[in-house]
Each structure stands twice: as structure tokens, then as C-alpha cells.
Motif scaffolding. Structure first.
Motif, PDB file in Angstrom:
ATOM      1  N   MET A   1     -10.694 -48.850  37.690  1.00 25.50           N
ATOM      2  CA  MET A   1     -12.077 -49.369  37.656  1.00 25.50           C
ATOM      3  C   MET A   1     -12.943 -48.585  38.644  1.00 25.50           C
ATOM      4  O   MET A   1     -12.543 -48.361  39.786  1.00 25.50           O
ATOM      5  CB  MET A   1     -12.027 -50.854  38.024  1.00 25.50           C
ATOM      6  CG  MET A   1     -13.205 -51.674  37.589  1.00 25.50           C
ATOM      7  SD  MET A   1     -13.539 -51.658  35.826  1.00 25.50           S
ATOM      8  CE  MET A   1     -12.281 -52.790  35.242  1.00 25.50           C
ATOM      9  N   ALA A   2     -14.068 -48.165  38.189  1.00 27.16           N
ATOM     10  CA  ALA A   2     -14.895 -47.280  39.007  1.00 27.16           C
ATOM     11  C   ALA A   2     -15.564 -48.008  40.163  1.00 27.16           C
ATOM     12  O   ALA A   2     -15.827 -47.421  41.201  1.00 27.16           O
ATOM     13  CB  ALA A   2     -15.964 -46.638  38.131  1.00 27.16           C
ATOM     14  N   LEU A   3     -15.832 -49.282  39.960  1.00 30.95           N
ATOM     15  CA  LEU A   3     -16.548 -49.975  41.021  1.00 30.95           C
ATOM     16  C   LEU A   3     -15.747 -51.215  41.409  1.00 30.95           C
ATOM     17  O   LEU A   3     -15.837 -52.250  40.777  1.00 30.95           O
ATOM     18  CB  LEU A   3     -17.947 -50.365  40.545  1.00 30.95           C
ATOM     19  CG  LEU A   3     -18.862 -50.971  41.604  1.00 30.95           C
ATOM     20  CD1 LEU A   3     -19.011 -50.045  42.792  1.00 30.95           C
ATOM     21  CD2 LEU A   3     -20.211 -51.281  41.021  1.00 30.95           C
ATOM     22  N   GLU A   4     -14.952 -51.084  42.455  1.00 32.88           N
ATOM     23  CA  GLU A   4     -14.154 -52.201  42.929  1.00 32.88           C
ATOM     24  C   GLU A   4     -14.996 -53.026  43.888  1.00 32.88           C
ATOM     25  O   GLU A   4     -15.845 -52.493  44.606  1.00 32.88           O
ATOM     26  CB  GLU A   4     -12.925 -51.679  43.693  1.00 32.88           C
ATOM     27  CG  GLU A   4     -11.986 -50.833  42.861  1.00 32.88           C
ATOM     28  CD  GLU A   4     -11.175 -51.661  41.877  1.00 32.88           C
ATOM     29  OE1 GLU A   4     -11.238 -52.901  41.949  1.00 32.88           O
ATOM     30  OE2 GLU A   4     -10.474 -51.050  41.055  1.00 32.88           O
ATOM     31  N   TYR A   5     -14.694 -54.302  43.940  1.00 33.00           N
ATOM     32  CA  TYR A   5     -15.392 -55.188  44.871  1.00 33.00           C
ATOM     33  C   TYR A   5     -15.309 -54.646  46.298  1.00 33.00           C
ATOM     34  O   TYR A   5     -16.277 -54.648  47.046  1.00 33.00           O
ATOM     35  CB  TYR A   5     -14.773 -56.585  44.785  1.00 33.00           C
ATOM     36  CG  TYR A   5     -15.425 -57.583  45.692  1.00 33.00           C
ATOM     37  CD1 TYR A   5     -16.631 -58.176  45.335  1.00 33.00           C
ATOM     38  CD2 TYR A   5     -14.843 -57.929  46.918  1.00 33.00           C
ATOM     39  CE1 TYR A   5     -17.248 -59.086  46.173  1.00 33.00           C
ATOM     40  CE2 TYR A   5     -15.454 -58.839  47.754  1.00 33.00           C
ATOM     41  CZ  TYR A   5     -16.655 -59.418  47.376  1.00 33.00           C
ATOM     42  OH  TYR A   5     -17.267 -60.316  48.203  1.00 33.00           O
TER      43      TYR A   5
ATOM     44  N   VAL B   1     -24.572 -56.004  50.724  1.00 35.22           N
ATOM     45  CA  VAL B   1     -24.750 -56.806  49.519  1.00 35.22           C
ATOM     46  C   VAL B   1     -23.816 -58.003  49.571  1.00 35.22           C
ATOM     47  O   VAL B   1     -24.212 -59.141  49.315  1.00 35.22           O
ATOM     48  CB  VAL B   1     -24.483 -55.954  48.257  1.00 35.22           C
ATOM     49  CG1 VAL B   1     -24.396 -56.830  47.021  1.00 35.22           C
ATOM     50  CG2 VAL B   1     -25.560 -54.894  48.097  1.00 35.22           C
TER      51      VAL B   1
ATOM     52  N   LEU C   1     -15.271 -51.772  47.362  1.00 35.63           N
ATOM     53  CA  LEU C   1     -16.083 -50.579  47.621  1.00 35.63           C
ATOM     54  C   LEU C   1     -17.574 -50.883  47.660  1.00 35.63           C
ATOM     55  O   LEU C   1     -18.380 -50.008  47.927  1.00 35.63           O
ATOM     56  CB  LEU C   1     -15.814 -49.533  46.535  1.00 35.63           C
ATOM     57  CG  LEU C   1     -14.404 -48.940  46.512  1.00 35.63           C
ATOM     58  CD1 LEU C   1     -14.225 -48.040  45.301  1.00 35.63           C
ATOM     59  CD2 LEU C   1     -14.118 -48.172  47.791  1.00 35.63           C
ATOM     60  N   LEU C   2     -17.922 -52.130  47.352  1.00 32.10           N
ATOM     61  CA  LEU C   2     -19.353 -52.449  47.302  1.00 32.10           C
ATOM     62  C   LEU C   2     -19.982 -52.358  48.684  1.00 32.10           C
ATOM     63  O   LEU C   2     -19.326 -52.586  49.693  1.00 32.10           O
ATOM     64  CB  LEU C   2     -19.570 -53.877  46.799  1.00 32.10           C
ATOM     65  CG  LEU C   2     -19.326 -54.165  45.338  1.00 32.10           C
ATOM     66  CD1 LEU C   2     -19.781 -55.585  45.031  1.00 32.10           C
ATOM     67  CD2 LEU C   2     -20.055 -53.178  44.465  1.00 32.10           C
ATOM     68  N   ASN C   3     -21.258 -52.061  48.682  1.00 30.94           N
ATOM     69  CA  ASN C   3     -22.069 -52.094  49.888  1.00 30.94           C
ATOM     70  C   ASN C   3     -21.852 -53.421  50.624  1.00 30.94           C
ATOM     71  O   ASN C   3     -22.089 -54.492  50.071  1.00 30.94           O
ATOM     72  CB  ASN C   3     -23.534 -51.931  49.454  1.00 30.94           C
ATOM     73  CG  ASN C   3     -24.490 -51.885  50.611  1.00 30.94           C
ATOM     74  OD1 ASN C   3     -24.133 -52.182  51.749  1.00 30.94           O
ATOM     75  ND2 ASN C   3     -25.712 -51.508  50.321  1.00 30.94           N
ATOM     76  N   GLU C   4     -21.381 -53.338  51.869  1.00 27.25           N
ATOM     77  CA  GLU C   4     -21.075 -54.548  52.639  1.00 27.25           C
ATOM     78  C   GLU C   4     -22.308 -55.439  52.797  1.00 27.25           C
ATOM     79  O   GLU C   4     -22.210 -56.661  52.841  1.00 27.25           O
ATOM     80  CB  GLU C   4     -20.535 -54.179  54.026  1.00 27.25           C
ATOM     81  CG  GLU C   4     -19.101 -53.673  54.025  1.00 27.25           C
ATOM     82  CD  GLU C   4     -18.109 -54.675  53.444  1.00 27.25           C
ATOM     83  OE1 GLU C   4     -18.264 -55.890  53.685  1.00 27.25           O
ATOM     84  OE2 GLU C   4     -17.192 -54.238  52.725  1.00 27.25           O
TER      85      GLU C   4
END
Lengths: 478, 549
Positions: A1-5, A12, A7-10
Motif C-alpha cells: 500500500m502506497a500510503l500507510e497510516y 494530521v 507514514l501520514l503527516n503526524e
């Protein structure tokens, strides 16, 4: 998955926005299951049956379908002043509602806003320093984005606060510096508290850059006095803070002792050096007042003492979004220049707006009185805005039960309230409150005729809840 | 204005010196485009004198002592704001506006009688008429009391009345003045999902739709989610629509450029993507997403399905989110090209939710409708885990919801009148009239541009722009340098002064260094095109006569 939780902007992930949080989602689920839900979680008057004012809707409908203006029969369904006004606003656009406007909003509408401010305050206002926005929230975000450089920058925010501020500060990676409103003083703002908050933040290496006031208060409903505003402005002057004046509820006043007075007027009254040096940005919207046109997403902010080069930067950022939506700009124009005595639509407009305001005033009283009649509930009178923010003194048994359920105590209470009565509120923890004290926020917006029933059903739930969990040992403290 | 841009340039130079981890050419690009305060979609302008004075350090902001006691000054605002490039009122448009004002008074002082704005994709400002059916429905939804008036039936088409009722029934309490669900009104999202399904032949889920105030806020939301620091990179086409560079700068990330190949009609080469990805990696940048604009802005190319498959595979293999800017999907002007959504391409390759993270952006500002002022749009978000989706929802909810008339219009463009409806014939006539006229205008302008000495112009297969390459003579470049301006801006300014035509220098979109372009919309009304062609041709000839080497 390209966008893992992960890896999200902290920033956000950190951000919280309770007005549409757990309670709202649960309420929506229950609604889908067929339960009748009374949404008192958002200040969204039309959703609860408030009818839009007729005149502005007529004008905007004509602007949406300008070909009607050429139809000889248009006069059969639109009054002449609405037709004239539609032509006026279309003439201010370059290509009607379908063309981008200036990124700051239509110059003609900004001029009408400036004239309104001038009439209201008795001081000149410059259209070049007024930017129209898609609702006031967008404006707040634009200004905070400009102020916040990193977590070393602090913004003084009232607690309890409207969570737009905490959410935006967190998204932008800044630091929220809380100052507590005094519930026992009718949510008064004590400048000594401000000093303490600033000193404490500074001792932690935070540079406090700006201060937010919400007047009338959300969720707390208090109206600031002129003397209090003076103290605040003097404080901002001494501490070199930009004042962000959230004045979106300026039409919503339910008592006569403290009418709304704008921060800009108080600042100008104070004279030099304050009027020349205190930086102020004040926000307004078409979503509140007796307009309640939330769905339009219209608003503006006015800047005072902001250097031209900073204004240029704010303009640049505004330009990335191209322009605010044009029909909401026209709503804003109409809000600041409504029909005048003698206009064909004046009587109807005056009747409708007065009807809404007087009913809100009665509802504010029914609601606060209702809360104060409940066991272990105390509530300050809603002087303005659209909310009641009663304190719920939870017995230890309830705190225990909440802990077992893995819920914050006020969330626990509000969920039980929702399940039992269909009343969808927002727990006080979403707005911030003193530790160990619990609240909930409701709007005063349910239809007036439904109000007694709602308060009865609240009282029934609350008093049973209190009896159920009361094991005789004392309560969460005031 | 001048001083603050110089200040920005100085700040940036300082930052560049301090920050050695940035890729070299990337820095240069950022620096250059800052010096040319570039563009919103509106108006891009090179600010000429800034270019050469950037190296001077004498005239800096912060020396403005009068405002130094204020809490918020240029020195103390968010540096990301300063860094972002999106100057809307650049020099050329300011000049144009001044000329326009002056024309009213001194009609005889100029060799032209009107300013023609070819700088911004804002069709209705140039006289394009809105689609009647859409506006009828919006008017009825704006003032619902009309639905109870018998006279309304004489003024509105019957299907617009039916449609307004249908839409109102989907809005809780029929309250068009209420905040909606933060993703948009559910019934309207149903209509959009059905429209996507009809377009692609693959299912679409209304819960994947997030309605936004135009497409731009959706792009910002995704950037906010993806970018934590300058270590996070986003692959963007060069030339690009500057929303991307601006949004990446505002969120503090790194733009990783990939160059479109002008020689092959602005082709997107996978080898170039790979090269730039590796290059970014070697500089410690984690590339998180690939932005693709299809049809292209400012370049006008329409990707072939085969190319799109390769792009999808590339994203899948490299674990990149595919950000598909598909706002020009209705604007395709050549019979040999067809728009295919990336979602359709991915699904037809057998890739599902688990295989690729894909965000598709759509707007009501473009297409044949061109409803820019409404600020409506949506993004379709697929291939994300539910915990990520919740975060997107949360960010959307902080702004409460997008404007309702924009939402209604977004649903209408995805579910226009059908054969047999009262408005169908007039709707089709209006739509085809606009699209075929745009195609004619694109062709006429492209041919005219290609006839100019030293100018080559790829055809506008789609979108709303032509992006010709001007092979400027050395003498013109020298003259531009002497005038302390970039060569393409020099050309555009001369063009404006001679003809009243406003175009945007290529530097606002970025271009291969040493090449010069401008962007010209195809939006002036058709009857104006011959005059534009004549004036442009005449100007170019005299420009070349003056500067030919």
C-alpha cells in the motif's frame, strides 16, 4: 500500500475535530437505522428547519439564472427590488457566477463590506484590507498559516474553544497556548489568566504570536464587555500579539446589557499608540446570525495594522485557491447591505429576521432554564451565539462506568444521552475544559415548538442517569 | 512589491546555501521560479528586474523599521508562505489592467482597442455562456419557493423542475443553506458515483467521493496528508500547473520534477520517471506520489491508454500514490485521442483497491461547463486503508463542507440530461457548440503559431491551452538581459504592449532550461480569433525583424 497510516503527516493525525467526531458518527449511524435524531452538534440552523430569508435567495436565484432577467414574465415571480439587486451584483462580476473573481473577492462586494464596517463602528474601513473567503474557517486557516512557522510559535486560545482553532493549529504544527475562561464568572476573560498563560508558554520556549477571542463566545455564549475588550487589546499591545477576533456571532445577541461591540471599534476608540500598532484580524460569515446560510460558505476577514507586504503574501496564498465562490460573495454583499426601509422587500425581510432573532432569544432562555432544572447540571445563560454549554457534575459511579467502557466521562454521558433520547450533542472535552470538570455543548437551534419536549426528554434522561450512578459519594467538582 | 520579492529571493538563496541535502537542479528550479513570481491559473508574470537584483543584498525586508515593532511582519511570517510561488498579479497582468483602464480614456494612444485575456482558464469571463439546464436547476435550488409558483412552469424547463425536486429530496430537510456531510451530500455523491461508473464501466463507491470547493482544495488535502517534511517528494510534470509547486512548497515538501518530452508531443516517458525517482532517492528524498495532469496543463497533451498502463505499473511497483488531475476530461479536441480515467485503466489491468492508491480530481471549472466561480469539484479516493480514509475525512471536516451549489453542479455535470428529457436537445446543442468551437479555436491558433518564424507548437489535443516554444534570437535574449527580464517574459510584455493580448511566460510553469515558451488559452470567443491571429502574426514579424540575428 502506497500510503500507510504510519507514514501520514503526524500533524494530521494529531489534529482533532470533535464537532464531527465520535458522537456525530454514532448519531448518523442511528439515523440510518431509523432513529429520530435531533442534531444539536453543529450550529447549522437550516438543517433544523430555520427557513432562509426570502430576499437574498431571490437575488441569488436570479444571478444563477441570469436569462430570467430577460424574460418579460420575471416580474410575476420576483419583486422589482430583487431584480434590481441581481442586476447590480451581476454588474460587479466579470462573467457572472461562473467566472473566477479577484482572489480577494469581488471589489464591489468588498466595498459594500467596508461601508458596513464603517457604519457599524464609525471608523473608516479599507476594501483593500478586506478579503472574502469560503466561510470564516478558510480565513482563520489562511491567517494562522501565515503566522505559524513551527511548534515554537504559540497561539493563545480560549478554553473552552471552538475546535477549529485547535485543529488548525495542530494541522499547521504550531502550539496551542490555552487560557481558561472563568465559568463561575459567566465565562469571563480574566487578563491575569492571560499573563499566566503567556508566562508559562514562554518558560517552555514558546514564542506566543497571536491571541484568539471568540465574541460572542463559542461554545460558551458570553458577550465581552467594552472594558474587557480594552484590557485584551492593551494586553496584545504590551505582549506584541496579533488579535484574531472571531466575531461571526455578532448578530446573535440575546440580552440587552452587553450589545455586540467590535474589537476594531474598541481599538480605534483607544487611539494612539494602540490604534496604530495593535494588529487585528476580524472574521465574519454568512453562516450565523439570522442568516444561517452555512451551506453557502461565505465569509470575510478585515485586517488592521497588517503591513502591506504581509497583506501581499496573504493575497498570494489566497490566489492559490483562485477565488472564493461567487454566489456566497453575493450573499455576503446582501448581508452587509440588506433591504432598506421603503424597499418593496423591506417589510418581509424585517419580519423574517426579527422573527428568527426573537425566537432564538426565547430558545436560549428555555434551554438554559431547562438545564438548570436538571439534577447535577448548571448552566450559564446564553448571552449570545448559538450554544448552551452546561456543566454536568458526574457522580463517581458514572466516572467509574465510563472508565470501564474506555470512554472519557463526558463522551460516555453524551453517548448515553444520544442512545436514550436521540439528542446529538458534543462532549465538552472536544472544546477543552478544566480537568475533572465535564460539559456538553448543544445548539439552541431546534425548532421553538419542539424545545419543551427536547428539554423534558433531556431532563428525564439526566435525572435517571444521575440516580443510577449516584452512590452517594460526591461529584466531579465545579 | 519589488523589495519583498527581492527579500524572498535572498531568503531563498540563504536557505539554499544552508541546505545542502536538496537536489541541486531542484534548488535551482525553485530559486528561479521564485525569482519569477509565477502564476495562479490566472496570470503568470515574470517580474523582470528582480532577476538581476537578486544577488544584491542591500535592499532587504526587515530593514523596514516602521513595522519592526509589530508582531507580524514579513520577517516573522511562515517561511513556507514566502517560499510558495503563486503570484497572481504579476507584472504583465498589472500592466494589462493599467492599459485597460487607460484605454477607456486614451482610446487613440494604443494600436489596439481592447485587452484580450488569454492568460487564465476562466471561460465565462470571456463570454462563454453557462449551460442553461444547469443554471435552471441551481436557481430553483437557490430559491425553492419558486417550485410552488405556477408561473415557474412558464419560465423553467420541465425537467429542470423535476431535477430540482429530485436534488432537494436528497438534501436532509431540503435545506440548501445547511452544512452538509463533510464529504458532500450523500445523494449527490450517489449521482457522481453513477456518472463515474457510466464513464468507466467499473464500479464507483459514493463513499470514495470527497466533494471540494474546486479541485484545488482536494490537491491541498492530499499534499497535507503525504508531506511531513522536505524529505517527502512529489513527482510533478515540468511544465506543470503551478498549483502543484505552490501546494508542495506550502506544505514544506520537495517537488521532484519529471520533464515532458516536447519533441514527442509532450510525451511522458517512464524512463524519465525512473531516472528522476532514483535521483531523488540518492538525495535522501522519499518520493510519495506521482502527479499526472491528463489532459495536460499547460501542455494540452492527452495520454494514450498504453502510456497510462505503464504509469499505473510504475506507481504500483514503486509504491507511489497516483494523483490524477483529470479536470480537463471533457476537453478533448482530436479524433485520434480519447480520455481514459486512470481508475478505468487500473481496473482494466486487473488492479483493485489493494493494488494501487489512486486519487482522481475533477472540477466543474473546466469541461464545456466552465463554471469557475462556483468552486465545485470532487476527488475520488481509492486504494487507501480505512484508517487513512478516516484521516482524510477528519481534515475535510475541519472545514465543515464544500459549498452546496458547487456540490449540486458537480452532481449535474456527472448526470446531465438524457435523451428524451425536455432539455436534452438544447443541452446537447449548447455542449457541442462549446466543445466544437473550442476545437476550432485550438486548431486555428495552433496553425497560426506554427506559421511564425522560429515558433513550434504542439497541437492542443485537450485542455484549454497552447504552449508554443519560441526560439528567440540571441539578440532578443541579449535585449531581455539588458532589460533585466527573462527572455520569455520580455517577449510576452512586448506582445501585450503591441497587441493587447495577455499570455503567460513559460517560466511560470517551468520549462527545460534554455527553452522559452508562453501559455495562451484557446478561450477568447471564436469571432475574436482572426483578429488575435492577425495581431500576433504582425507582432511576431516585427519582433523578429527587430531582433533577427
Amino acid at each position: 500500500m502506497a500510503l500507510e497510516y504510519d507514514l501520514l503527516n503526524e500533524n494530521v493525525k494529531k489534529c482533532q475535530y470533535a464537532v464531527r467526531g465520535e458522537l456525530y458518527l454514532r448519531a448518523s449511524e442511528l439515523q440510518k437505522e431509523g432513529k429520530k435524531i435531533i442534531f444539536t452538534n453543529v450550529g447549522n440552523p437550516h438543517a433544523l428547519g430555520q427557513k432562509p430569508l426570502t430576499f437574498p435567495r431571490q437575488v441569488v436565484a436570479l444571478c444563477q439564472a441570469p436569462f430570467l432577467l430577460d424574460d418579460p414574465n420575471v416580474g410575476m415571480i420576483f419583486p422589482a427590488d430583487a431584480i434590481a439587486r441581481a442586476k447590480h451584483y451581476l454588474s460587479l462580476t466579470s462573467g457572472g457566477l461562473g467566472a473566477y473573481s479577484d482572489s480577494r473577492g469581488l471589489p464591489g462586494v468588498r466595498k459594500e463590506v467596508a461601508e458596513f464596517i464603517q457604519r457599524r463602528d464609525g471608523y473608516p474601513s479599507d476594501p483593500e484590507l478586506i478579503f472574502l473567503t469560503d466561510g470564516a474557517s478558510k480565513g482563520v486557516m489562511q491567517i494562522l498559516n501565515c503566522v505559524i512557522r513551527g511548534e515554537g510559535d504559540g497561539i493563545l486560545v480560549p478554553v473552552p474553544q471552538y475546535p477549529l482553532y485547535s485543529a488548525t493549529i495542530s494541522l499547521l504544527g504550531g502550539s496551542l497556548v490555552p487560557y481558561y475562561l472563568d465559568e463561575s464568572e459567566n465565562w469571563g476573560l480574566d487578563v491575569n489568566n492571560l499573563r499566566q498563560s503567556v508566562a508559562q508558554a514562554r518558560s517552555q520556549g514558546i514564542s506566543v504570536r497571536a491571541m484568539v477571542i471568540i465574541n460572542p463566545g463559542n461554545p460558551t455564549g458570553q458577550c465581552l464587555s467594552e472594558a474587557n475588550l480594552k484590557e485584551i487589546l492593551r494586553f496584545c499591545y504590551n505582549e506584541k500579539l496579533v488579535l484574531l477576533g472571531d466575531e461571526v456571532y455578532q448578530q446573535n445577541i440575546y440580552q440587552d446589557e452587553r450589545p455586540f461591540i467590535s474589537s476594531k471599534k474598541v481599538l480605534m476608540d483607544m487611539g494612539s499608540p494602540f490604534s496604530k500598532e495593535v494588529q487585528l484580524v476580524s472574521f465574519h460569515t454568512v453562516s450565523k446570525g439570522y442568516w444561517g446560510e452555512c451551506g453557502q460558505r461565505g465569509g470575510y476577514f478585515e485586517m488592521t495594522n497588517i503591513p502591506p507586504r504581509v497583506v501581499e503574501e496573504i493575497y498570494k496564498v489566497a490566489s492559490i485557491a483562485l477565488s472564493p465562490n461567487v454566489s456566497a460573495q453575493i450573499f455576503m454583499g446582501l448581508m452587509v447591505s440588506p433591504p432598506k426601509p421603503g424597499d418593496i422587500s423591506y417589510d418581509q425581510f424585517a419580519r423574517e429576521s426579527k422573527g428568527i432573532l426573537e425566537s432564538l432569544r426565547r430558545r436560549a432562555k428555555i434551554m438554559t432554564d431547562g438545564f438548570n432544572s436538571c439534577k447535577n447540571v448548571v448552566c450559564n445563560f446564553t448571552e449570545g451565539a448559538m450554544y448552551s454549554f452546561p456543566q454536568i457534575r458526574l457522580p463517581p459511579g458514572a466516572l467509574q462506568a465510563a472508565k470501564q467502557a474506555g470512554k472519557v466521562p463526558d463522551v460516555f454521558y453524551c453517548l448515553k444521552l444520544l442512545e436514550a433520547t436521540g439528542i446529538s450533542t458534543v462532549p465538552g472535552s472536544g472544546f477543552g475544559q478544566k480537568e475533572g470538570v465535564f460539559h456538553l455543548r448543544t445548539t439552541i437551534l431546534p425548532a421553538e415548538e419542539e424545545m419543551p419536549e427536547i428539554m423534558d426528554s433531556f431532563k428525564k434522561f439526566n435525572d435517571e442517569f444521575m440516580t443510577q450512578y449516584d452512590n452517594g459519594f460526591g461529584y466531579s467538582r465545579m | 512589491m519589488r523589495r519583498f520579492v527581492i527579500g524572498q529571493a535572498k531568503n531563498l538563496i540563504d536557505q539554499t546555501r544552508r541546505r545542502c541535502c536538496q537536489p541541486h537542479h531542484h534548488n535551482n528550479l525553485r530559486l528561479l521560479s521564485l525569482l519569477r513570481p509565477s502564476a495562479s491559473d490566472s496570470t503568470t508574470v515574470y517580474s523582470p528586474r528582480l532577476f538581476s537584483s537578486s544577488s544584491s543584498s542591500s535592499d532587504m525586508p526587515g530593514s523596514d523599521s516602521s513595522s519592526s515593532s509589530l508582531p507580524v511582519t514579513l520577517d516573522s511570517i511562515n517561511p513556507k508562505v514566502l517560499k510558495c510561488e503563486y503570484a497572481v498579479r504579476g507584472e504583465i497582468v498589472s500592466i494589462a489592467q493599467r492599459l485597460q483602464d487607460d484605454l477607456k480614456i486614451n482610446k487613440d494612444a494604443y494600436p489596439f482597442d481592447e485587452i484580450i485575456y488569454c492568460n487564465i482558464g476562466n471561460p465565462q469571463s470571456l463570454g462563454q455562456q453557462p449551460i442553461t439546464f444547469f443554471r435552471e436547476v441551481l436557481a430553483l435550488c437557490s430559491h425553492t419557493a419558486l417550485l410552488d409558483e405556477s408561473a415557474t412552469h412558464g419560465l423553467f424547463s420541465s425537467d429542470s423542475i423535476d431535477r430540482a425536486w429530485k436534488i432537494l429530496d436528497q438534501i436532509p430537510g431540503k435545506a440548501t443553506g445547511a452544512y452538509s456531510h463533510s464529504q458532500g451530500i450523500k445523494g449527490l455523491r450517489d449521482a457522481i458515483a453513477a456518472g463515474i461508473e457510466a464513464r468507466d464501466g467499473f464500479p464507483a463507491d459514493p463513499n470514495d467521493i470527497f466533494m471540494t470547493d474546486g479541485a484545488s482544495p482536494g490537491v491541498h488535502m492530499m499534499m497535507q496528508l503525504l508531506i511531513s517534511s522536505e524529505k517527502d517528494g512529489i513527482l510533478c510534470p515540468i511544465p506543470q500547473y503551478p498549483l502543484y509547486s505552490a501546494s508542495i512548497a506550502l506544505h514544506g515538501g520537495s517537488l521532484v520534477p519529471y520533464y515532458l518530452d516536447e519533441a514527442s508531443g509532450w510525451g511522458l516517458e517512464i524512463s524519465e520517471l525512473k531516472k528522476q525517482l532514483e535521483d531523488a532517492k540518492s538525495k535522501g528524498i522519499t518520493v510519495r506520489a506521482l502527479a499526472v495532469i491528463n489532459p495536460g496543463n499547460p501542455t494540452g497533451q492527452v495520454l494514450s491508454e498504453e502510456n497510462q498502463r505503464d504509469i499505473v505499473d510504475f506507481c504500483k511497483k514503486e509504491g507511489l500514490v497516483l494523483l490524477a488531475d483529470e479536470v480537463y476530461q471533457e476537453n478533448v479536441y482530436v479524433p485520434d485521442k480519447k480520455f481514459h480515467s486512470f481508475k478505468k485503466v487500473a481496473r482494466s489491468m486487473g488492479y483493485g483497491e489493494k493494488d494501487i492508491s489512486l486519487v482522481s480530481f475533477q472540477s466543474i471549472s473546466k469541461g464545456y461547463y466552465g463554471e469557475c466561480g462556483k468552486r465545485g469539484g470532487y476527488m475520488e479516493v481509492t486504494g487507501f486503508t480505512s484508517d487513512v480514509r478516516e484521516q482524510i475525512y477528519k481534515v475535510a471536516s475541519v472545514n465543515l463542507c464544500s459549498n452546496i451549489s458547487g456540490q449540486i453542479l458537480a452532481s449535474l455535470v456527472m448526470s446531465p440530461p438524457k435523451p428524451g428529457d425536455d432539455s436534452y436537445d438544447s443541452y446537447i446543442a449548447e455542449k457541442e457548440g462549446i466543445l466544437s468551437s473550442l476545437a476550432t479555436r485550438a486548431k486555428t491558433l495552433e496553425e497560426a503559431l506554427n506559421k511564425l518564424e522560429g515558433v513550434t507548437c504542439n497541437r492542443a489535443e485537450g485542455a484549454m491551452y497552447l504552449f508554443p516554444c519560441i526560439n528567440l534570437p540571441q539578440k532578443a535574449i541579449a535585449a531581455a538581459e539588458a532589460a533585466k527580464t527573462a527572455p520569455d517574459a520580455f517577449y510576452c510584455k512586448r506582445l501585450l504592449n503591441a497587441t493587447g493580448i495577455v499570455v503567460v511566460p513559460g517560466s511560470g510553469f517551468r520549462q527545460v532550461p534554455g527553452t522559452w515558451h508562453f501559455r495562451c488559452t484557446i478561450l477568447p470567443q471564436e469571432d475574436k480569433i482572426p483578429a488575435i491571429v492577425n495581431r500576433l502574426t504582425e507582432f511576431h514579424k516585427s519582433f523578429m525583424d527587430e531582433f533577427r540575428d
